[in-house]
Design a protein around this motif. Sequence first.
Motif, PDB file in Angstrom:
ATOM      1  N   GLU A 185       8.460 -23.888   8.941  1.00 23.25           N
ATOM      2  CA  GLU A 185       7.053 -24.396   8.657  1.00 23.25           C
ATOM      3  C   GLU A 185       6.701 -25.809   9.127  1.00 23.25           C
ATOM      4  O   GLU A 185       5.763 -26.117   9.671  1.00 23.25           O
ATOM      5  N   THR A 186       7.813 -26.675   9.039  1.00 19.52           N
ATOM      6  CA  THR A 186       7.622 -27.981   9.512  1.00 19.52           C
ATOM      7  C   THR A 186       8.562 -27.930  10.865  1.00 19.52           C
ATOM      8  O   THR A 186       9.696 -27.564  10.739  1.00 19.52           O
ATOM      9  N   PRO A 187       8.087 -28.447  11.994  1.00 21.21           N
ATOM     10  CA  PRO A 187       8.756 -28.472  13.216  1.00 21.21           C
ATOM     11  C   PRO A 187      10.205 -29.112  13.136  1.00 21.21           C
ATOM     12  O   PRO A 187      10.416 -30.008  12.772  1.00 21.21           O
ATOM     13  N   GLU A 209      -0.897 -40.178   3.907  1.00 21.34           N
ATOM     14  CA  GLU A 209      -0.454 -40.958   2.939  1.00 21.34           C
ATOM     15  C   GLU A 209      -0.682 -40.270   1.592  1.00 21.34           C
ATOM     16  O   GLU A 209       0.000 -40.339   0.407  1.00 21.34           O
ATOM     17  N   ALA A 210      -1.902 -39.393   1.459  1.00 19.33           N
ATOM     18  CA  ALA A 210      -1.877 -38.602   0.335  1.00 19.33           C
ATOM     19  C   ALA A 210      -1.387 -37.445   0.109  1.00 19.33           C
ATOM     20  O   ALA A 210      -1.484 -36.695  -0.733  1.00 19.33           O
ATOM     21  N   GLY A 211      -0.687 -37.079   1.100  1.00 20.76           N
ATOM     22  CA  GLY A 211       0.125 -35.474   1.254  1.00 20.76           C
ATOM     23  C   GLY A 211      -0.767 -34.654   1.522  1.00 20.76           C
ATOM     24  O   GLY A 211      -0.534 -33.286   1.244  1.00 20.76           O
ATOM     25  N   GLU A 212      -2.111 -34.664   2.302  1.00 17.88           N
ATOM     26  CA  GLU A 212      -2.754 -33.945   2.259  1.00 17.88           C
ATOM     27  C   GLU A 212      -2.709 -33.189   3.569  1.00 17.88           C
ATOM     28  O   GLU A 212      -2.344 -33.897   4.812  1.00 17.88           O
ATOM     29  N   GLY A 213      -2.938 -31.801   4.014  1.00 16.75           N
ATOM     30  CA  GLY A 213      -2.851 -31.135   5.317  1.00 16.75           C
ATOM     31  C   GLY A 213      -1.321 -31.274   5.994  1.00 16.75           C
ATOM     32  O   GLY A 213      -1.234 -30.942   7.268  1.00 16.75           O
ATOM     33  N   LEU A 214      -0.201 -31.458   5.281  1.00 15.41           N
ATOM     34  CA  LEU A 214       1.014 -31.521   5.674  1.00 15.41           C
ATOM     35  C   LEU A 214       1.574 -30.237   5.874  1.00 15.41           C
ATOM     36  O   LEU A 214       2.407 -29.821   6.720  1.00 15.41           O
ATOM     37  N   ASN A 215       1.115 -29.065   5.098  1.00 16.88           N
ATOM     38  CA  ASN A 215       1.655 -27.961   5.113  1.00 16.88           C
ATOM     39  C   ASN A 215       0.655 -26.813   5.382  1.00 16.88           C
ATOM     40  O   ASN A 215       1.081 -25.816   5.256  1.00 16.88           O
ATOM     41  N   THR A 216      -0.378 -27.244   5.595  1.00 23.60           N
ATOM     42  CA  THR A 216      -1.471 -26.209   5.704  1.00 23.60           C
ATOM     43  C   THR A 216      -2.326 -26.691   6.726  1.00 23.60           C
ATOM     44  O   THR A 216      -2.855 -27.995   6.899  1.00 23.60           O
ATOM     45  N   HIS A 248      -2.743 -33.127  12.707  1.00 22.49           N
ATOM     46  CA  HIS A 248      -2.426 -32.084  11.766  1.00 22.49           C
ATOM     47  C   HIS A 248      -1.080 -31.800  12.549  1.00 22.49           C
ATOM     48  O   HIS A 248       0.117 -31.888  11.719  1.00 22.49           O
ATOM     49  N   ALA A 249      -0.798 -31.576  13.739  1.00 22.43           N
ATOM     50  CA  ALA A 249       0.262 -31.265  14.457  1.00 22.43           C
ATOM     51  C   ALA A 249       1.370 -32.429  14.464  1.00 22.43           C
ATOM     52  O   ALA A 249       2.561 -32.219  14.073  1.00 22.43           O
ATOM     53  N   MET A 250       0.841 -33.605  14.514  1.00 21.99           N
ATOM     54  CA  MET A 250       1.604 -34.745  14.506  1.00 21.99           C
ATOM     55  C   MET A 250       2.214 -34.839  13.168  1.00 21.99           C
ATOM     56  O   MET A 250       3.466 -35.390  12.878  1.00 21.99           O
ATOM     57  N   ARG A 251       1.248 -34.668  11.956  1.00 22.76           N
ATOM     58  CA  ARG A 251       2.084 -34.856  10.580  1.00 22.76           C
ATOM     59  C   ARG A 251       3.096 -34.065  10.447  1.00 22.76           C
ATOM     60  O   ARG A 251       4.207 -34.080   9.698  1.00 22.76           O
ATOM     61  N   LEU A 252       2.923 -32.704  11.041  1.00 20.55           N
ATOM     62  CA  LEU A 252       3.860 -31.366  10.531  1.00 20.55           C
ATOM     63  C   LEU A 252       5.291 -32.014  11.339  1.00 20.55           C
ATOM     64  O   LEU A 252       6.260 -31.943  10.926  1.00 20.55           O
ATOM     65  N   ALA A 253       5.066 -32.405  12.696  1.00 22.17           N
ATOM     66  CA  ALA A 253       6.242 -32.854  13.366  1.00 22.17           C
ATOM     67  C   ALA A 253       6.933 -33.881  12.656  1.00 22.17           C
ATOM     68  O   ALA A 253       8.084 -34.024  12.609  1.00 22.17           O
ATOM     69  N   TYR A 254       6.146 -35.028  12.173  1.00 24.50           N
ATOM     70  CA  TYR A 254       6.829 -36.038  11.342  1.00 24.50           C
ATOM     71  C   TYR A 254       7.393 -35.658  10.242  1.00 24.50           C
ATOM     72  O   TYR A 254       8.577 -36.055  10.023  1.00 24.50           O
ATOM     73  N   LEU A 255       7.063 -34.613   9.519  1.00 23.85           N
ATOM     74  CA  LEU A 255       7.376 -34.248   8.072  1.00 23.85           C
ATOM     75  C   LEU A 255       8.676 -33.351   8.589  1.00 23.85           C
ATOM     76  O   LEU A 255       9.708 -33.433   7.690  1.00 23.85           O
ATOM     77  N   GLY A 256       8.763 -32.723   9.373  1.00 28.17           N
ATOM     78  CA  GLY A 256       9.813 -31.970  10.144  1.00 28.17           C
ATOM     79  C   GLY A 256      11.199 -32.679  10.624  1.00 28.17           C
ATOM     80  O   GLY A 256      12.303 -32.628  10.111  1.00 28.17           O
ATOM     81  N   SER A 257      10.605 -34.138  11.079  1.00 31.03           N
ATOM     82  CA  SER A 257      11.745 -35.004  11.363  1.00 31.03           C
ATOM     83  C   SER A 257      12.218 -35.667  10.180  1.00 31.03           C
ATOM     84  O   SER A 257      13.732 -35.869  10.201  1.00 31.03           O
ATOM     85  N   VAL A 258      11.516 -36.070   9.108  1.00 29.65           N
ATOM     86  CA  VAL A 258      12.134 -37.008   7.977  1.00 29.65           C
ATOM     87  C   VAL A 258      12.698 -36.085   7.194  1.00 29.65           C
ATOM     88  O   VAL A 258      13.724 -36.426   6.526  1.00 29.65           O
ATOM     89  N   LYS A 259      12.525 -34.827   7.072  1.00 29.32           N
ATOM     90  CA  LYS A 259      13.176 -33.716   6.249  1.00 29.32           C
ATOM     91  C   LYS A 259      14.543 -33.092   6.898  1.00 29.32           C
ATOM     92  O   LYS A 259      15.141 -32.584   6.309  1.00 29.32           O
ATOM     93  N   GLY A 260      14.568 -33.455   8.185  1.00 28.71           N
ATOM     94  CA  GLY A 260      15.564 -33.079   9.005  1.00 28.71           C
ATOM     95  C   GLY A 260      15.613 -31.574   8.938  1.00 28.71           C
ATOM     96  O   GLY A 260      16.867 -30.845   8.770  1.00 28.71           O
TER      97      GLY A 260
END
Length: 700
Positions: free
Chosen positions: A207-209, A489-496, A523-535
């Motif tokens: 789900e997260t890159p 910052e609000a956590g919106e659009g990270l997974n959808t 949206h794509a950049m936020r997904l990539a970022y989330l995947g990065s910090v979540k490892g």
Amino acid sequence: MIRPSTREPRHVGLRVDARVEPAHDEKEIACRHKTFLGAPATRRSPLGWLAASALALVLASPAALACSPAPLLQPGKTQLQERVLTRPGGKLTPDGGAAKPVPGFSVLYVYERSPDGARVRVGASADCKPEGWMPAEAVVPWRHTLVGAFANRTGRDRVLFFGAEDGLRSLVGSRDAGAQAAKLAEAAKTAGPGQGAAGPLVSIEPETPVDINKQFYLLPILEAKTQRFPTGRPVRMVKVAAVTSRDQGAPAPAASATPAPPPAPAIRQNFRTAIVFVIDASSSMQPYIDRTRKAIERIYDGIKAAQLQEQVRFGLIGYRDDPKAVAGLEYLTKVFVDPNKVDTREEFDAAAAGLAASKVSTRAFAEDGYAGVDSAINAIDWTPFGGRFVVLITDASSRDPGSLSATGLDARALSIALLEKKIATMALHLLTEEGRKDHAKGAAQYRELTTYPGRKPLYYPVEAGDVGQFGARVDTLTDSLVTLVQAAEAGEGLNTPPPPPPKAAPGKLAADPLAEDIAAIGHAMRLAYLGSVKGTAAPPMFEAWAADRDFANDTVASLDVRVLLSKSQLSDLQATVGALADAYSKGQVDPSDLFNQLRSAAATLSRDPAKVGTSDNRALNQALLGEYLDGLPYTSRVMAIDQDAWLGMNPGEQQALIDDLQVKARLYRRFHDDVSNWVRLAEGAPPEDAVYPVPLTALP
């Protein structure tokens, strides 16, 4: 092979140590490989091809290359040798020695198979020196060096992996493939252990890159077949292997039916965005410089009120032309504001005050805009930022590589360099009356430069160079970029994905495409970022079938194709294409010979990069070249044309291709120097064995 009926869907990827420290002794590495980047040793000099083509044909013949014991040939081939990829956890038993582990994802030549097929005799090179035996189940056949990587997530859904070719073929042929793929993806996300709810799927893209720089992964392409969607658009069905350095054969956990918790505040609030403006500072640009500063000052007040000072940063780079050519120009490029060093509006104003239009005219209407963009790539540290944007503002075209360009790169090569850094580039092209004869050239350049996966070029012309219209565009751009940071910052659009823009009401203007582009890219950049910090990590190895295009939007690629090249192989490639281009320009080789040599190098890259620049591919004849091309799922530009088409080009068209080769040779130097993207495929491997995943678009 994992059976889809008995195993749960799993997230896919390959993970190894991605960080490679720069070599401390380049001479030692060069000696080991007998070549420096850009200075090949005599035994590998491509210019030697021009004086020894007859000898090369003899050297390339099977008889001349025979040795014993020799690697096996691929079935049905007379020259292509059989190679395999090792599965993590595999062990090699030397003749008369004890078994020892082999790093996963190693590429080995096959010398022999046991009569019962249970073991293979392998070696790291093709120089008739097998090293020992491995179990057959510990290796995977690999007929070329092409690998897949997940494409940018803009405008596409997650990649689906099928256990059998027929399941994928059925979906490709369906007229509602997008809807069916969405149902399969939803089933994969909600499948519980052992439920088999995902049907034909064995895995799905996370789900997260996966951050390829931190959790390195690649999907070796084992097999490929070309099909067509009902729309007529071709799609390749590829059989891939997913390999991870931690694979010990344990099954991966199934997807949970419980929705994932929202991102932690630390994840949300640490998403930062940098917007670096690259502005033409020639004599005609002062009104646009002033208006850009005004827009940034206005937005600083907004982000301060929203307490987003740490999340949004601005940069400012000015460019002109070579100051050595015209007195009074002062600089070619200059960083006035570094987003890493300026926190407040007051600091920005003070730093930006030095940017002003030149008081003297340059040599021509075209400026060295590529040098300005290149400065944004290399002079700014992008590491702290998940959102990365460069905004080019100019009323003129840029100098091409052959017209006194400082970078020696063209728009295509620079676009590849930007995307490798995960930077989205936008161009605001001012179509002033003074530049009307230059507009078409600039538009073509900037559409190429602003190419971004899943979107149209991020090119926005400003008719008549109207300052008011330009100001509105800059305001929309800055507002949209800040909005995406607020959403993160609000956590919106990270997974959808973001919802489609609403249709304009009667009598009202439609939404600005610039704002829509930023929403999708953000949206794509936020997904990539989330995947990065979540490892986001990768599962154990498996093999499966996937499509290289999105089912819902078949114009968008879902997989990028790359070739893994080591330092010495990249060095050989740079030397080969550079020397051939130089030789052609100096009249040392006729067009037909040049074309054969180019295709030989390009085909060899896809089959066995270790042989680029060696006698094995110095002058592959047409019959042998056909063997290299046969069954190859992807081809580069040179391989996509035949000799008749090449000889049918006029000298200007041929020279344009040669110019492109010279640009690519400079790009390979940049890849070589990009320490952050060199990858060790095995823990503890020496620096010279690191590889760079070179995009297929960057090959000859």
